[in-house]
Each structure stands twice: as C-alpha cells, then as structure tokens.
Design an enzyme around this catalytic site. Structure first.
Site, PDB file in Angstrom:
ATOM      1  N   ASP A 269      -2.757  13.360   5.320  1.00 41.21           N
ATOM      2  CA  ASP A 269      -1.945  12.669   4.335  1.00 41.21           C
ATOM      3  C   ASP A 269      -0.591  12.422   5.008  1.00 41.21           C
ATOM      4  OD1 ASP A 269      -0.890  11.481   2.120  1.00 41.21           O
ATOM      5  OD2 ASP A 269      -1.599  13.005   0.710  1.00 41.21           O
TER       6      ASP A 269
HETATM    7  C1  BGC Z   1      -0.284  10.214  -0.907  1.00 42.18           C
HETATM    8  C2  BGC Z   1      -1.545   9.526  -0.439  1.00 42.18           C
HETATM    9  C3  BGC Z   1      -1.212   8.147   0.051  1.00 42.18           C
HETATM   10  C4  BGC Z   1      -0.180   8.244   1.146  1.00 42.18           C
HETATM   11  C5  BGC Z   1       0.230   6.916   1.717  1.00 42.18           C
HETATM   12  C6  BGC Z   1       0.820  10.164   0.119  1.00 42.18           C
HETATM   13  O1  BGC Z   1       2.024  10.591  -0.422  1.00 42.18           O
HETATM   14  O2  BGC Z   1      -0.570  11.550  -1.244  1.00 42.18           O
HETATM   15  O3  BGC Z   1      -2.476   9.461  -1.488  1.00 42.18           O
HETATM   16  O4  BGC Z   1      -2.373   7.501   0.488  1.00 42.18           O
HETATM   17  O5  BGC Z   1       0.990   8.867   0.632  1.00 42.18           O
HETATM   18  O6  BGC Z   1       0.963   6.193   0.786  1.00 42.18           O
END
Ligand code: BGC
Length: 719
Positions: A269
């Site tokens: 993530d």
């Molecule tokens: C989120 C993800 C997301 C990523 C990119 C993170 O903060 O948990 O679900 O895909 O950011 O935006």
C-alpha cells in the site's frame, strides 16, 4: 527521437524496432512475440535486463507509476485507484490532483452497493466497464476491488468493501475481477489482509485466531487468486501477528504464494513499506507510495546495496522482477493489439445506474406507500442535504472525478419534474441552525409526500478513508429532524445514503425506508426509478444493520477488541462476525443480513436435495420460486448451512450459496444451487486444513438470514 519513443511506450518501440532494425516479424525477440507463451516471454525479457533495470521495476518513479525501460520498449506502468471507477490523475510527486481536464470518469456506486445487488454478473459488467475506462485512460493496473470484511460498522472504509460475509464478498469480487481483467488491465485486490479499521491503520497489530483468519478474513482473497486469477495483490498497512503485512512471511510467502500458488505480484500500500530486508525476503514485489526520493525507496538503492553486499540473494530479486514482468506480459502491455478501451460511454453510465437500481435496499414499506404514483401527487417535498450533495468525489482514494453526477433531487426532477411540483428544503447541514429544520417542516406540511434524503457522507470521520466513525449515530441532528418531519407529514419516505446507522429513535414513525448507500453518478436517476416503481427494488443487505453499536461483536469485548490497546487489536469474537454473531448470540438486529423487500411477493416451495454426480458437487439444493404479486421483480434466494453436531464451535449458520432470479408476475422458476464438500467444511487448526466431517446438516433456504422458508436435512457421509 528516443524521448518520443519513451513517451509513446512499447507499441511505438515495436513499430520502430521492426521497421528500422528487422526485416520480418519472425526475428522479433521472443519477449515481444505475442505468439510465445507468457513464461517464455518473461524469461527472455528477464535475461536482457541489467541489475539497475531490474531494480527500477520493483519500485515507483512517481506516485502512481514505475519507470520505463526505453531501450527494451518497456513503457512506464500506470497504476490507479480503484475500486469504484478510474480516479483522477494525481501527482506526479504529490497527492495533489494533476489538474488534468481529460480525467473525468464513470463513477460507480460504492462497493457495498455492488455487494447489495447479490448479482455476480453485474459485478462482471462493472469490472469490465472500469477496465475499459482504465484502458482509455492509459492505465495498466487498477487498485481494486477492496474486499476487507466489515468487522465493525465504524470502519471508515466499509463503503468501499463488499460487506460482512466471506462467501458473498468472494462471489462479488470474482465477477468484478474477471470483468476488469478481460480488458487487458490487471486488478489489484486489496488490502491483504485484516485491514478492518482505519484507526491506527499504519501501525496497529491484528491478532486473530487461525479459524477467523481462514474462515472470515481470507476467503475473498483466496477466491480472487484461485477463481478469478487476479494478477496483483496489495499488502495492507497494518501488522498481523507482529509483522507488517508488507513483510508478513505467513500471509505472503506461506499462504498467498505457497498454499494458493499466486503467480502475480504483491505491491505495498502507498507508504506501507518499513524495511528493505523484511519486505525483500517475505514476499513483497513492488514498493509504491513511500514518502522518500524514488531512489531512496526501500526497494531502490537500499535494496541494491544489500544485494551488492551479498546480504540479499539475486534469485529473490529475479523472482520479483519475473512477477512484475509476468503481469505486464499477461495484460499485453508489450503487444500492438492491446485493447484500447472507451471512456464515459452511455453503456458504462447504464452499468452505473443498473448497479444502483439493483443495490438500493427497500427496508420498510408500510401500507405499500411505495412505489409512488406520480399521477396522484401534486407536491413532493424533498428534504435533506444528501438530496443535493455530490458524493462521488469523496471518501479519499476511491473518490472519482465523475463525468457528471445525478443527485437524488436531480433524479426526481428528471423523473417527475414536469408533472409534479417539487419543493426542496435542506433541513440540516454541518453547522446549520434551527431555521433549516423549521423551513423543512413547513415544506413537509404543505406536500403530499416527503422524500427525506439524509444519512452519512464522505467527510472525515464518517465514510472516509483514514479515520473511523466515532459512533453509529446520524450526524447533524437528523434523528430529531426525521421525527419532526414524520410528525408533520405521515407520508414520509426516508432514504439514507452511506453505511449503517442507529435508527431506533425514528424508525417506527416513518412508513418507508430505503438504503441507497453511495449510488454513484447515476444514483439520482436510479433512486427515482425505484421510488416510482419503474424498477422493483431487489437489493439485499450485505451486512447486518444492528440496532445499536453496543450490540456489535467487536464492541462486546471492549477496547482491546476495537479499536485496540497498546498497539494491538485482538479479534476476540473470532469467527462470530456479522450475522454469525447476532444469530449465535441471539441478538435481534434492526435489519438482518440478506434482508430486503420488494414491491412484489415471492413464494418458495418444493425443496429437494438431489445427490451429486460423484464429482465435485455432492448435493444440489433445488427449489421453486414464484412471483405471486402483480409486478415484475427480482428475488435473491439464499442458502445457509447449519451443522448439527459440530466438533469445533461453528456459527449458527453460514451462507453457502445464492441466486438472484428475475420473475414476471406469475412466473415460476426452478433454482438449483450445487454444493461441494467445501460448503460443509470448517478450518481445523490442529490439522492445518479444511475439514468436512460426516454429520447431519440442515440446509436452510430463504429470502434473508432470518427469513428461512425451506429446510431439509442432509447427511454428509465419509469421503
Ligand atoms: C489506500 C489504498 C490506495 C492507495 C493509493 C492508500 O492510502 O489505502 O487503498 O489504493 O492509497 O491511492
């Protein structure tokens, strides 16, 4: 010329390469030859990469890209959120929108609304539409679907996910992924695993027992891998059993890649990496979003340093690069005939509307107040801020810059605005004074019908990434407002957007209630079509609506079980999540899992258990459903299994099958739900595996988890 090729990616490279350097396609290098098997192409490409190029493929070079390798025609890879449409372009080096004008997209309803359709084919169509839009926007990997189980109603991202039941979430995500990946896009199922709260999401350590892990929190991921062949998995921010999920040997190496045979790539993530060595050894293949210079990412120079010192094996790097290349090749990134997609088409908007129409849940309808008859109404008072609030852009990473968004008010105007007088009054708003309520009550008094549109929104602290809700209450004084409006006009229809809230104070005072979630860019039209009966409501709750927060399983075990103490959250309720808890503990919910009304009526009959053919299916439940009303409609028949003498504790019942059937008035259909041995199995930690023990089971079929209309016993024999 070189720069131009770099910008234009693999296809220009291919054209330039074949026209400039080679006379015929037969001399294409194997990795560019679309007729070669993926594994051959991948190995060939790997053998051509320098060490620096390999490293460049395992970390980001902007917020949502990885580097191109122009000399080999490898284009930049573009990732994007996901899961409710293709997010606006961000960055490149900040979280600020890029400010493009061509990044408007179709905004689908929230994931919980898709789950409420109980229609995996519709999941396929949604995934396919998003995949087409992603291609049209030049993306390669879409960051969805999100399949974390709804453990507590308070989780700020429940709206993005697919509800509380592992079987339903599995079925819905498989359709979605297959649809999306059919468009030469890789889905990225997230967040693996146990990311069931936003509070302290980057640090919290989750302790869950093996059965809860296997039976509740992992099945949707497993289905994504094994049934949908998903190409990417995103590791969650949180820790599990003391290790961050991005470097969790048990989750990534042992289960995902070992037991399940996952051949694609695991990405972090955004900013979820904390240690080079741990992530390198324990299964991560791509680092995204870390808040450092790209060359200082854990999987950039620090990784190279450890390799060069001999402290990390080269074979480990090759495995990661292979996985990255495999996804690129499988999604035809290097091929001339890759699908090109389409953006903001009427067909995609129709999918968005369709999901909303099938996902809106009718929870109450006294004296058949609904559907409304426009010919008998002179004035409708539309009350509530959510009637005019644009929701699609909210919620953080899942927000979409919608091509347009039809609010509930606009949808009603579109549907009946030429014949019915529509009065709007906001009624409440953050920071609003009592005069808002007074005006709304006056509007309610002078109308034939009130349509109140309230609920939650995507402000931080409600349905929004990064924080959980503090409680399950309606904000901005809506509890009192609804009571006053219902007193002013008994024909008050309440429509709630958002996830579940407490409604005890007013539920018995209103005759009709619809749960509309966040219904996407076509939501207002969908809602109006449901309210006026153009479509029959057929959504069913993908999660229990409890009466009050204190009834919920995570709450019952105190702060150690949610939101955690001293950095750890212990899932003390174990397997008893959602209806498994309410049923086993005999707690009356406000509305049970699987519940949803229709404007027509259905009759269930003639349950037969037909022995299987000796292959995979061991028994098929067959029964009849008849539409006994006067309108066309759809019913979601649900099948639950109850084990009579379990050796280990089992929940009172578990969903193991469902079918959504569309029936004309008077039409009858035979429904068959085949069950494999797996439908009777539980996870036995002592045996490290699933066990279906010979026993007597009750097969229960009905229209919700608490409206079981047909039952029969099935004796599971020794294998
Ligand atoms: C989120 C993800 C997301 C990523 C990119 C993170 O903060 O948990 O679900 O895909 O950011 O935006």
């Amino acid at each position: 010329m070189k720069i131009q090729l770099f910008e234009m990616g693999a296809i220009s490279f291919l054209l330039a390469w074949s026209t400039v350097s080679v006379p015929g396609a037969e001399s294409l290098p194997p990795y560019l030859d679309a007729n070669q098997p993926v594994e051959t192409r991948m190995d060939n490409l790997l053998s051509r990469l320098t060490l620096a190029e390999k490293i460049s493929l395992i970390h980001a070079d902007s917020k949502f890209t990885t580097a191109a390798i122009p000399r080999l025609g490898i284009p930049r890879r573009w990732l994007d959120d996901g899961p409710l449409g293709v997010r606006e372009d961000i960055g490149p080096d900040t979280w600020q929108p890029a400010g493009h004008t061509d990044d408007f997209s179709t905004a689908m309803p929230a994931g919980i609304c898709l789950a409420a359709t109980w229609d995996p084919d519709l999941g396929f169509r949604e995934g396919e539409a998003i995949g087409q839009e992603a291609r049209a926007r030049g993306k390669d990997i879409m960051l969805g679907p999100g399949v974390n189980i709804l453990r507590t109603p308070l989780c700020g991202r429940n709206f993005e996910y697919l509800g509380e039941d592992p079987y339903l979430a599995s079925q819905m995500c498989v359709g979605y992924i297959r649809g999306e990946q059919s468009q030469d896009i890789s889905s990225c199922v997230k967040h693996f695993a146990l990311n069931n709260q936003e509070t302290d999401r980057g640090t919290i350590n989750v302790e869950a027992d093996e059965r809860a892990l296997r039976e509740i929190y992992l099945p949707a991921f497993k289905a994504a891998v094994q049934d949908a062949d998903v190409w990417c998995v995103m590791a969650a921010y949180n820790q599990f059993r003391g290790q961050h999920c991005s470097e969790n040997d048990y989750l990534l190496n042992k289960i995902l890649k070992g037991e399940w045979g996952f051949k694609g790539l695991v990405m972090s993530d955004w900013g979820g990496v904390h240690d080079t060595r741990g992530c390198a050894l324990n299964g991560l293949d791509l680092e995204m979003g870390t808040d450092r210079n790209y060359n200082d990412f854990y999987f950039a120079q620090p990784y190279l340093d450890l390799l060069q010192k001999g402290e990390l094996p080269m074979a480990g790097l090759d495995d990661k690069v292979r996985r990255n290349l495999r996804v690129m090749i499988a999604t035809h990134v290097l091929d001339a005939n890759r699908k090109t997609g389409s953006l903001n088409t009427a067909a995609h908007q129709a999918v968005a509307r369709h999901v909303a129409e099938e996902g809106i849940v009718l929870l109450k309808n006294e004296n058949q107040l609904l559907p409304l008859d426009a010919t008998r109404i002179k004035t409708i008072a539309v009350i509530g801020e959510n009637a005019i609030r644009l929701q699609a852009h909210g919620g953080d990473s899942s927000g979409i810059k919608a091509f347009y968004e039809i609010t509930p008010l606009q949808g009603l105007v579109n549907r009946v605005g030429t014949t019915v007088n529509i009065v709007f009054s906001e009624g409440y708003r953050k920071g609003g004074g009592p005069e808002l309520a007074e005006r709304a009550i006056a509007a309610a008094k002078s109308a034939d019908v009130v349509i109140y549109v309230g609920g939650l929104n995507h402000d931080r602290g409600f349905d929004c990434e990064g924080a959980d809700r503090a409680d399950m209450k309606l904000p901005y004084g809506q509890d009192e407002l609804i009571q006053k409006i219902a007193a002013a006009n008994p024909k008050t229809v309440v429509v709630l957007e958002g996830t579940m809230v407490e409604m005890d104070s007013w539920l018995d005072k209103v005759p009709a209630l619809l749960q509309a979630w966040y219904p996407g860019m076509e939501g207002g039209n969908a809602l109006a079509r449901v309210l006026f009966g153009d479509v029959d409501p057929s959504g069913k709750l993908p999660a229990t609506f409890p009466k009050k927060l204190s009834d919920t399983p995570a709450y019952a075990f105190g702060p150690g079980a949610y939101p955690g103490t001293n950095g750890t959250v212990a899932y003390a309720e174990g397997l008893l999540v959602g209806y498994r808890w309410y049923d086993t503990k005999n707690i009356e919910p406000q509305f049970p899992f699987g519940f949803g009304l229709s404007y027509t009526t259905f009759k269930y009959s003639d349950l037969k258990l037909i022995p299987g053919d000796g292959t995979n299916e061991i028994v098929t439940a067959q029964f009849e459903i008849e539409n006994t009303g006067k309108r066309a409609g759809a019913e979601v028949a649900q099948l639950y299994v109850h084990e009579k003498n379990p050796r280990l504790m089992r929940p009172e019942k578990e969903l193991k099958g469902f079918r959504k059937v569309f029936l004309q008035p008077g039409e009858k259909q035979t429904v068959s739900i085949p069950l494999t041995r797996g439908a009777f199995a539980y996870y036995d930690p002592a045996q490290n595996g699933w066990v279906a023990q010979p026993d007597s089971f009750e097969i229960q079929v009905g229209s919700s988890s608490r409206d079981l209309l047909l039952r029969d016993n099935f004796n599971l024999a020794e294998k």
